[in-house]
Motif scaffolding. Structure first.
Motif, PDB file in Angstrom:
ATOM      1  N   ALA A 184      31.007  24.399  41.919  1.00 57.94           N
ATOM      2  CA  ALA A 184      29.589  24.095  41.715  1.00 57.94           C
ATOM      3  C   ALA A 184      29.388  22.615  41.424  1.00 57.94           C
ATOM      4  N   ALA A 185      30.281  22.057  40.610  1.00 58.61           N
ATOM      5  CA  ALA A 185      30.177  20.634  40.261  1.00 58.61           C
ATOM      6  C   ALA A 185      30.329  19.751  41.498  1.00 58.61           C
ATOM      7  N   MET A 186      31.070  20.245  42.489  1.00 60.17           N
ATOM      8  CA  MET A 186      31.259  19.478  43.721  1.00 60.17           C
ATOM      9  C   MET A 186      30.234  19.839  44.790  1.00 60.17           C
ATOM     10  N   GLY A 187      29.290  20.721  44.424  1.00 58.22           N
ATOM     11  CA  GLY A 187      28.257  21.118  45.373  1.00 58.22           C
ATOM     12  C   GLY A 187      28.756  22.024  46.470  1.00 58.22           C
ATOM     13  N   LYS A 188      29.799  22.824  46.149  1.00 57.19           N
ATOM     14  CA  LYS A 188      30.419  23.670  47.164  1.00 57.19           C
ATOM     15  C   LYS A 188      30.365  25.135  46.755  1.00 57.19           C
ATOM     16  N   LEU A 189      30.331  26.015  47.730  1.00 56.63           N
ATOM     17  CA  LEU A 189      30.423  27.444  47.476  1.00 56.63           C
ATOM     18  C   LEU A 189      31.793  27.782  46.903  1.00 56.63           C
ATOM     19  N   SER A 190      31.817  28.743  46.002  1.00 56.24           N
ATOM     20  CA  SER A 190      33.095  29.231  45.486  1.00 56.24           C
ATOM     21  C   SER A 190      33.518  30.494  46.233  1.00 56.24           C
ATOM     22  N   VAL A 249      42.529  39.935  30.929  1.00 61.66           N
ATOM     23  CA  VAL A 249      41.106  39.632  31.062  1.00 61.66           C
ATOM     24  C   VAL A 249      40.865  38.136  30.898  1.00 61.66           C
ATOM     25  N   VAL A 250      41.415  37.556  29.840  1.00 63.87           N
ATOM     26  CA  VAL A 250      41.204  36.131  29.559  1.00 63.87           C
ATOM     27  C   VAL A 250      41.732  35.270  30.710  1.00 63.87           C
ATOM     28  N   THR A 251      42.933  35.590  31.183  1.00 67.29           N
ATOM     29  CA  THR A 251      43.533  34.799  32.259  1.00 67.29           C
ATOM     30  C   THR A 251      42.735  34.899  33.553  1.00 67.29           C
ATOM     31  N   ALA A 252      42.396  36.130  33.939  1.00 63.85           N
ATOM     32  CA  ALA A 252      41.654  36.333  35.187  1.00 63.85           C
ATOM     33  C   ALA A 252      40.275  35.682  35.128  1.00 63.85           C
ATOM     34  N   MET A 253      39.600  35.847  33.996  1.00 64.32           N
ATOM     35  CA  MET A 253      38.257  35.291  33.869  1.00 64.32           C
ATOM     36  C   MET A 253      38.290  33.761  33.794  1.00 64.32           C
ATOM     37  N   LEU A 254      39.336  33.217  33.185  1.00 60.02           N
ATOM     38  CA  LEU A 254      39.473  31.760  33.135  1.00 60.02           C
ATOM     39  C   LEU A 254      39.639  31.191  34.545  1.00 60.02           C
ATOM     40  N   ILE A 255      40.463  31.861  35.344  1.00 59.74           N
ATOM     41  CA  ILE A 255      40.649  31.439  36.730  1.00 59.74           C
ATOM     42  C   ILE A 255      39.318  31.463  37.475  1.00 59.74           C
ATOM     43  N   GLU A 256      38.586  32.572  37.345  1.00 59.56           N
ATOM     44  CA  GLU A 256      37.294  32.700  38.009  1.00 59.56           C
ATOM     45  C   GLU A 256      36.332  31.595  37.601  1.00 59.56           C
ATOM     46  N   LEU A 257      36.189  31.401  36.299  1.00 58.00           N
ATOM     47  CA  LEU A 257      35.178  30.474  35.792  1.00 58.00           C
ATOM     48  C   LEU A 257      35.516  29.023  36.113  1.00 58.00           C
ATOM     49  N   MET A 277      40.891  33.662  43.471  1.00 57.18           N
ATOM     50  CA  MET A 277      39.893  34.451  42.747  1.00 57.18           C
ATOM     51  C   MET A 277      40.014  35.929  43.098  1.00 57.18           C
ATOM     52  N   GLY A 278      40.227  36.206  44.379  1.00 54.59           N
ATOM     53  CA  GLY A 278      40.364  37.599  44.799  1.00 54.59           C
ATOM     54  C   GLY A 278      41.563  38.279  44.169  1.00 54.59           C
ATOM     55  N   ILE A 279      42.674  37.568  44.090  1.00 57.70           N
ATOM     56  CA  ILE A 279      43.883  38.123  43.468  1.00 57.70           C
ATOM     57  C   ILE A 279      43.643  38.377  41.982  1.00 57.70           C
ATOM     58  N   ALA A 280      43.003  37.411  41.309  1.00 57.09           N
ATOM     59  CA  ALA A 280      42.749  37.548  39.870  1.00 57.09           C
ATOM     60  C   ALA A 280      41.878  38.762  39.582  1.00 57.09           C
ATOM     61  N   ILE A 281      40.823  38.933  40.373  1.00 53.63           N
ATOM     62  CA  ILE A 281      39.917  40.065  40.152  1.00 53.63           C
ATOM     63  C   ILE A 281      40.589  41.387  40.491  1.00 53.63           C
ATOM     64  N   THR A 282      41.439  41.393  41.515  1.00 51.37           N
ATOM     65  CA  THR A 282      42.144  42.625  41.867  1.00 51.37           C
ATOM     66  C   THR A 282      43.072  43.064  40.736  1.00 51.37           C
ATOM     67  N   VAL A 283      43.820  42.124  40.177  1.00 47.02           N
ATOM     68  CA  VAL A 283      44.721  42.435  39.058  1.00 47.02           C
ATOM     69  C   VAL A 283      43.921  42.952  37.868  1.00 47.02           C
ATOM     70  N   LEU A 284      42.816  42.271  37.558  1.00 43.91           N
ATOM     71  CA  LEU A 284      41.983  42.694  36.425  1.00 43.91           C
ATOM     72  C   LEU A 284      41.417  44.095  36.640  1.00 43.91           C
ATOM     73  N   THR A 285      40.937  44.379  37.850  1.00 46.21           N
ATOM     74  CA  THR A 285      40.342  45.686  38.124  1.00 46.21           C
ATOM     75  C   THR A 285      41.384  46.794  38.037  1.00 46.21           C
ATOM     76  N   CYS A 286      42.582  46.526  38.538  1.00 45.72           N
ATOM     77  CA  CYS A 286      43.654  47.523  38.440  1.00 45.72           C
ATOM     78  C   CYS A 286      44.025  47.785  36.985  1.00 45.72           C
ATOM     79  N   TRP A 287      44.077  46.734  36.180  1.00 42.05           N
ATOM     80  CA  TRP A 287      44.362  46.916  34.752  1.00 42.05           C
ATOM     81  C   TRP A 287      43.234  47.686  34.067  1.00 42.05           C
TER      82      TRP A 287
END
Length: 258
Positions: free
Chosen positions: A98-104, A83-91, A120-130
Motif C-alpha cells: 500500500a505504501a508503494m501504491g501497489k496491490l497486495s 497466528v502472530v506469525t501468519a498475521m505479521l506476514i500478511e500485515l 501470503m497465500g501460504i501463511a493463510i493456508t497454514v493458519l487456516t489448517c491450524w
C-alpha cells in the motif's frame, strides 16, 4: 469492558497483546489515510491495510477468548504464535505494498509481487489448517465446564470460518474478487463491495465472521444445541446464497450509493 480485557489477558496473553498491536496499526493507517493521496483501485491505498488491521484484531481477540477454554495449553501456545506469525506476514506485505501504491492481493505484475502474493497465500493456508485443528480440539472437548449450546456455537462457528476462509482460494485462482468486470469501480461505502457486479468478498466476509456470530448466538440466545444447529443451517444457507449470487455476477445492492 475491564472485566472482559482482564479475562482475555488471563486466557491468552499472546493474542491479547497481538490485538493491541493491530489496533495501533489501525490508528496509524487511519492517520495515513488523511495524510496521503495515493489511490489503489479508486480508493486511498491505506484503507485496505486499515480494514485488515481491525479484522485481524477481532480475530485475535476471538481466538484468544475461545482457546482459553481448552485444556491443551501447549497446542494453544503453538497456535497463538502461528497466528502472530501468519498475521505479521500478511500485515507487513499488505501495508508495504500500500505504501508503494501497489496491490497486495492478486498482484502478479512482477516476479517479486507474485512471490509476495504466494507468501501470503501460504501463511493463510497454514493458519487456516491450524484453526481447523483448534476446531477439532473443541469437538473433542467435554462439556463439563461450559454450556453445551455455547460449546456447539464455538465448534460450528470455527467450522464455518474454516470453510469460508478456504473460499478465498476461489478469488486467488481468479486473481480477482469481482465477477463480471475488473476489480475497482463503484462500491458500497466502507467496504467498497461492488454495486454493479458480483463480489466474492461479501460471502468471504460473512462466512469468516461466523467465528463471532455463531458462538454469540450459542451463548446469549440458544437454550438447546439443536437451536444452534438450526441457526447455523440458516446462516450457511444465507452465505451460500451470497456466494452463488456473486459467482453469477450479481451485486449485493445494485446501484446503491452510485
Amino acid at each position: 469492558m475491564n472485566t472482559f480485557l482482564s479475562t482475555l489477558k488471563s486466557r491468552n496473553r499472546v493474542l491479547y497483546f497481538a490485538c493491541w498491536v493491530c489496533l495501533v496499526g489501525t490508528v496509524s493507517c487511519l492517520v495515513l489515510i488523511g495524510l496521503t493521496q495515493t489511490q489503489i483501485l479508486g480508493i486511498n491505498s491505506f484503507i485496505k491495510p486499515a480494514k485488515f488491521f481491525i479484522s485481524i484484531a477481532i480475530f485475535c481477540w476471538s481466538m484468544g477468548w475461545f482457546t482459553g477454554l481448552l485444556p491443551q495449553r501447549r497446542q494453544v501456545t503453538i497456535y497463538s504464535w502461528v497466528v502472530v506469525t501468519a498475521m505479521l506476514i500478511e500485515l507487513v506485505i499488505i501495508t508495504g505494498q500500500a505504501a508503494m501504491g501497489k496491490l497486495s492481493h492478486f498482484n502478479i505484475t512482477s516476479s517479486f509481487d507474485a512471490r509476495l502474493f504466494d507468501i501470503m497465500g501460504i501463511a493463510i493456508t497454514v493458519l487456516t489448517c491450524w484453526t481447523a485443528y483448534i476446531a477439532y480440539l473443541f469437538f473433542r472437548m467435554r462439556p463439563d465446564t461450559i454450556d453445551l449450546s455455547y460449546l456447539w456455537g464455538i465448534r460450528l462457528g470455527l467450522l464455518v470460518f474454516v470453510v469460508f476462509a478456504f473460499e478465498g482460494f476461489v478469488m486467488a485462482i481468479r486473481l480477482s474478487h469481482t465477477v463480471g468486470a475488473s476489480d475497482g469501480g463503484p462500491g458500497l461505502p466502507g467496504t467498497n463491495w461492488s454495486t454493479q457486479y458480483g463480489d466474492l468478498r461479501i460471502a468471504h466476509f460473512f462466512g469468516m465472521h461466523a467465528l463471532q456470530l455463531i458462538p454469540l448466538f450459542g451463548y446469549y440466545v440458544a437454550r438447546r444445541p439443536f437451536q444452534v444447529v438450526l441457526f447455523v443451517a440458516g446462516y450457511v444457507g444465507f452465505v451460500t446464497f451470497l456466494l452463488t449470487e456473486a459467482l453469477s455476477g450479481k451485486p449485493l445492492l445494485a446501484g446503491w450509493g452510485n
